[in-house]
Write a protein that holds these residues in place. Structure first.
Motif, PDB file in Angstrom:
ATOM      1  N   HIS A  52       0.677  -1.310   0.688  1.00  0.00           N
ATOM      2  CA  HIS A  52       0.220  -0.042   0.048  1.00  0.00           C
ATOM      3  C   HIS A  52       1.087   1.194  -0.300  1.00  0.00           C
ATOM      4  O   HIS A  52       0.323   2.045  -0.561  1.00  0.00           O
ATOM      5  CB  HIS A  52      -1.358   0.057   1.282  1.00  0.00           C
ATOM      6  CG  HIS A  52      -2.098  -0.977   1.158  1.00  0.00           C
ATOM      7  ND1 HIS A  52      -3.038  -1.047   1.986  1.00  0.00           N
ATOM      8  CD2 HIS A  52      -2.197  -1.734  -0.165  1.00  0.00           C
ATOM      9  CE1 HIS A  52      -3.585  -2.077   1.399  1.00  0.00           C
ATOM     10  NE2 HIS A  52      -3.861  -2.198   0.190  1.00  0.00           N
ATOM     11  N   LEU A  57      -1.123   4.137  -1.606  1.00  0.00           N
ATOM     12  CA  LEU A  57      -2.401   4.269  -0.965  1.00  0.00           C
ATOM     13  C   LEU A  57      -1.824   4.317   0.156  1.00  0.00           C
ATOM     14  O   LEU A  57      -2.962   4.819   0.971  1.00  0.00           O
ATOM     15  CB  LEU A  57      -3.253   2.571  -1.485  1.00  0.00           C
ATOM     16  CG  LEU A  57      -4.022   2.058  -2.623  1.00  0.00           C
ATOM     17  CD1 LEU A  57      -3.878   0.706  -2.705  1.00  0.00           C
ATOM     18  CD2 LEU A  57      -4.496   2.936  -2.708  1.00  0.00           C
ATOM     19  N   THR A  81      -2.652  10.487  -5.684  1.00  0.00           N
ATOM     20  CA  THR A  81      -3.819   9.654  -6.479  1.00  0.00           C
ATOM     21  C   THR A  81      -3.457   9.522  -8.429  1.00  0.00           C
ATOM     22  O   THR A  81      -4.214   8.580  -9.228  1.00  0.00           O
ATOM     23  CB  THR A  81      -5.336  10.421  -6.332  1.00  0.00           C
ATOM     24  OG1 THR A  81      -5.455   9.732  -5.138  1.00  0.00           O
ATOM     25  CG2 THR A  81      -6.452   9.872  -7.283  1.00  0.00           C
ATOM     26  N   ARG A  84      -0.480   7.503  -8.644  1.00  0.00           N
ATOM     27  CA  ARG A  84      -0.509   6.284  -9.117  1.00  0.00           C
ATOM     28  C   ARG A  84      -1.733   5.863 -10.132  1.00  0.00           C
ATOM     29  O   ARG A  84      -1.560   3.983 -10.830  1.00  0.00           O
ATOM     30  CB  ARG A  84      -2.561   5.404  -7.202  1.00  0.00           C
ATOM     31  CG  ARG A  84      -2.184   3.977  -7.461  1.00  0.00           C
ATOM     32  CD  ARG A  84      -3.184   4.492  -6.303  1.00  0.00           C
ATOM     33  NE  ARG A  84      -3.894   4.526  -5.663  1.00  0.00           N
ATOM     34  CZ  ARG A  84      -5.061   6.018  -5.084  1.00  0.00           C
ATOM     35  NH1 ARG A  84      -3.509   6.535  -4.425  1.00  0.00           N
ATOM     36  NH2 ARG A  84      -5.776   6.784  -4.782  1.00  0.00           N
ATOM     37  N   ARG A  85      -2.887   6.539 -10.270  1.00  0.00           N
ATOM     38  CA  ARG A  85      -3.107   6.268 -11.700  1.00  0.00           C
ATOM     39  C   ARG A  85      -2.514   5.825 -12.926  1.00  0.00           C
ATOM     40  O   ARG A  85      -2.896   5.401 -13.709  1.00  0.00           O
ATOM     41  CB  ARG A  85      -4.333   7.128 -12.069  1.00  0.00           C
ATOM     42  CG  ARG A  85      -5.659   7.132 -11.131  1.00  0.00           C
ATOM     43  CD  ARG A  85      -7.090   8.340 -11.476  1.00  0.00           C
ATOM     44  NE  ARG A  85      -7.908   8.081 -10.325  1.00  0.00           N
ATOM     45  CZ  ARG A  85      -9.119   8.362 -10.388  1.00  0.00           C
ATOM     46  NH1 ARG A  85      -8.957   9.612 -11.175  1.00  0.00           N
ATOM     47  NH2 ARG A  85     -10.229   8.419  -9.561  1.00  0.00           N
ATOM     48  N   PHE A  90      -2.268  -2.600 -10.050  1.00  0.00           N
ATOM     49  CA  PHE A  90      -2.636  -3.716  -8.656  1.00  0.00           C
ATOM     50  C   PHE A  90      -3.327  -4.358  -9.337  1.00  0.00           C
ATOM     51  O   PHE A  90      -4.727  -4.590  -9.787  1.00  0.00           O
ATOM     52  CB  PHE A  90      -3.901  -3.069  -7.260  1.00  0.00           C
ATOM     53  CG  PHE A  90      -3.436  -1.680  -7.096  1.00  0.00           C
ATOM     54  CD1 PHE A  90      -1.974  -1.279  -5.598  1.00  0.00           C
ATOM     55  CD2 PHE A  90      -3.247  -0.248  -7.375  1.00  0.00           C
ATOM     56  CE1 PHE A  90      -1.629  -0.753  -4.871  1.00  0.00           C
ATOM     57  CE2 PHE A  90      -2.943   0.972  -7.144  1.00  0.00           C
ATOM     58  CZ  PHE A  90      -1.536   0.549  -5.766  1.00  0.00           C
ATOM     59  N   TYR A  92      -5.344  -8.136  -6.899  1.00  0.00           N
ATOM     60  CA  TYR A  92      -5.140  -9.009  -5.384  1.00  0.00           C
ATOM     61  C   TYR A  92      -5.484 -10.469  -6.271  1.00  0.00           C
ATOM     62  O   TYR A  92      -5.910 -10.979  -6.925  1.00  0.00           O
ATOM     63  CB  TYR A  92      -6.371  -8.430  -4.811  1.00  0.00           C
ATOM     64  CG  TYR A  92      -6.218  -7.544  -4.393  1.00  0.00           C
ATOM     65  CD1 TYR A  92      -4.974  -5.737  -3.523  1.00  0.00           C
ATOM     66  CD2 TYR A  92      -6.713  -5.953  -5.632  1.00  0.00           C
ATOM     67  CE1 TYR A  92      -4.784  -5.467  -3.367  1.00  0.00           C
ATOM     68  CE2 TYR A  92      -6.759  -4.479  -5.669  1.00  0.00           C
ATOM     69  CZ  TYR A  92      -5.417  -4.504  -4.018  1.00  0.00           C
ATOM     70  OH  TYR A  92      -5.068  -2.744  -4.085  1.00  0.00           O
TER      71      TYR A  92
HETATM   72  P1  ADP Z   1     -10.568   4.742  -8.865  1.00  0.00           P
HETATM   73  O1  ADP Z   1      -9.557   5.397 -10.491  1.00  0.00           O
HETATM   74  O2  ADP Z   1     -11.073   3.790  -8.970  1.00  0.00           O
HETATM   75  O3  ADP Z   1     -10.802   5.965  -8.020  1.00  0.00           O
HETATM   76  P2  ADP Z   1      -8.340   4.521  -7.535  1.00  0.00           P
HETATM   77  O4  ADP Z   1      -6.608   5.649  -8.410  1.00  0.00           O
HETATM   78  O5  ADP Z   1      -8.845   5.601  -5.900  1.00  0.00           O
HETATM   79  O6  ADP Z   1      -9.462   4.345  -8.113  1.00  0.00           O
HETATM   80  O7  ADP Z   1      -6.956   3.098  -7.198  1.00  0.00           O
HETATM   81  C1  ADP Z   1      -6.320   3.012  -8.287  1.00  0.00           C
HETATM   82  C2  ADP Z   1      -6.457   1.232  -7.902  1.00  0.00           C
HETATM   83  O8  ADP Z   1      -5.820   1.479  -6.556  1.00  0.00           O
HETATM   84  C3  ADP Z   1      -7.194   0.690  -8.555  1.00  0.00           C
HETATM   85  O9  ADP Z   1      -7.712   0.400  -8.853  1.00  0.00           O
HETATM   86  C4  ADP Z   1      -7.507   0.008  -7.001  1.00  0.00           C
HETATM   87  O10 ADP Z   1      -7.201  -1.393  -6.950  1.00  0.00           O
HETATM   88  C5  ADP Z   1      -6.623   0.178  -5.520  1.00  0.00           C
HETATM   89  N1  ADP Z   1      -7.042   0.745  -4.651  1.00  0.00           N
HETATM   90  C6  ADP Z   1      -7.462   1.436  -4.135  1.00  0.00           C
HETATM   91  N2  ADP Z   1      -7.650   2.012  -3.186  1.00  0.00           N
HETATM   92  C7  ADP Z   1      -7.625   1.537  -2.377  1.00  0.00           C
HETATM   93  C8  ADP Z   1      -7.806   0.242  -1.331  1.00  0.00           C
HETATM   94  N3  ADP Z   1      -7.996   1.453  -0.131  1.00  0.00           N
HETATM   95  N4  ADP Z   1      -6.898  -0.648  -1.035  1.00  0.00           N
HETATM   96  C9  ADP Z   1      -6.740  -1.234  -1.798  1.00  0.00           C
HETATM   97  N5  ADP Z   1      -6.625  -1.020  -3.296  1.00  0.00           N
HETATM   98  C10 ADP Z   1      -6.771   0.184  -3.171  1.00  0.00           C
END
Ligand code: ADP
Ligand code: ADP
Length: 224
Positions: A52, A57, A81, A84-85, A90, A92
């Motif tokens: 994480h 995250l 964010t 990350r995007r 990810f 699981y």
């Molecule tokens: P989204 O585009 O759906 O808003 P995010 O940008 O928040 O997603 O997150 C990108 C990736 O991070 C998601 O595909 C998800 O797999 C993972 N993710 C987001 N929040 C969590 C969390 N609280 N716990 C685990 N994995 C998460």
């Protein structure tokens, strides 16, 4: 530049209370472009916490996090964010596909969220699904797919935005051994094809042996 650099990461839950758990105690890890690294840890050692933090995250209490050459240490939630995007995919143990959408739509959605056009998102989704042998399943919803097929769709979704780094937590842990073996090969092929780097947590020594190297999480630190 390394794709991931964690330096001297510290993480304690419930600090200063009787429930204090000091999980990471100066964890260091560098993953270079194209490297696929196995993460081995006993249950409760802090594997999810580490993944994480690596995936932006969660924030460490101290230490540095660098992804794709960008120093993310102490950056805002918004910046994390966005990074990350763009840079992280990810996977699981359980697929977490959206049940009301088809396989193709599940793979297209992260691209649409990233501003990609519908036609290009669809084309890339179909291309990824073809690579994992699921062309004939593109219009199926997750419930109509086998466990191995669901997990292959989840890999495609994780790679949809062509991230630099894949983070996977027991990606085949929910499958029977024969299916796990085959599905894991598919993941390795995808990673090699895209040239991405990966950190893959597994309990399975046979799978760990198929990666470039193994790091163990012991007493809050990573050792080779
Ligand atoms: P989204 O585009 O759906 O808003 P995010 O940008 O928040 O997603 O997150 C990108 C990736 O991070 C998601 O595909 C998800 O797999 C993972 N993710 C987001 N929040 C969590 C969390 N609280 N716990 C685990 N994995 C998460
Ligand atoms: P692993 O994935 O290796 O099983 P985790 O990172 O989930 O380990 O957890 C490591 C330790 O931190 C465990 O002892 C767990 O109980 C504890 N822990 C994890 N998340 C939290 C939390 N949000 N609050 C308090 N303790 C936590």
């Amino acid at each position: 530049d390394p794709v991931l650099r964690l330096s001297a990461i510290e993480k304690t839950y419930n600090p200063g209370t009787p429930g204090e758990v000091r999980v990471l105690r100066g964890a260091d890890l560098t993953i270079r472009a194209g490297e696929v690294v196995a993460l081995v840890a006993p249950s409760g050692a802090g594997k999810s916490t580490l993944l994480h933090i690596a995936g932006l995250l969660d924030q460490p209490d101290a230490g540095g996090v660098e992804i794709a050459g960008q120093d993310m240490t102490g950056q805002s939630d918004r910046a994390c964010t966005a990074a990350r995007r763009r840079d992280v995919g990810f996977v699981y143990q359980f697929h977490h596909l959206l049940p009301e959408f088809t396989a193709e739509e599940n793979v297209a959605l992260p691209q649409l969220a990233n501003g990609e056009s519908r036609s290009r998102a669809r084309a890339r989704a179909l291309d990824l699904l073809a690579r994992v042998g699921l062309s004939t399943r593109a219009d199926h919803r997750p419930a109509a797919l086998s466990g191995g097929e669901q997990q292959r769709v989840a890999f495609c979704r994780a790679l949809a935005n062509a991230p630099r780094l894949l983070l996977a937590d027991e990606p085949t842990g929910n499958l029977d051994p024969a299916t796990a073996d085959h599905v894991f090969d598919t993941l390795m092929d995808l990673v090699a094809h895209t040239g991405m780097s990966a950190l893959i947590a597994t309990h399975n020594p046979d799978l760990a042996a198929r990666m470039n190297r193994t790091v163990r999480l012991e007493n809050g630190r990573l050792v080779s």
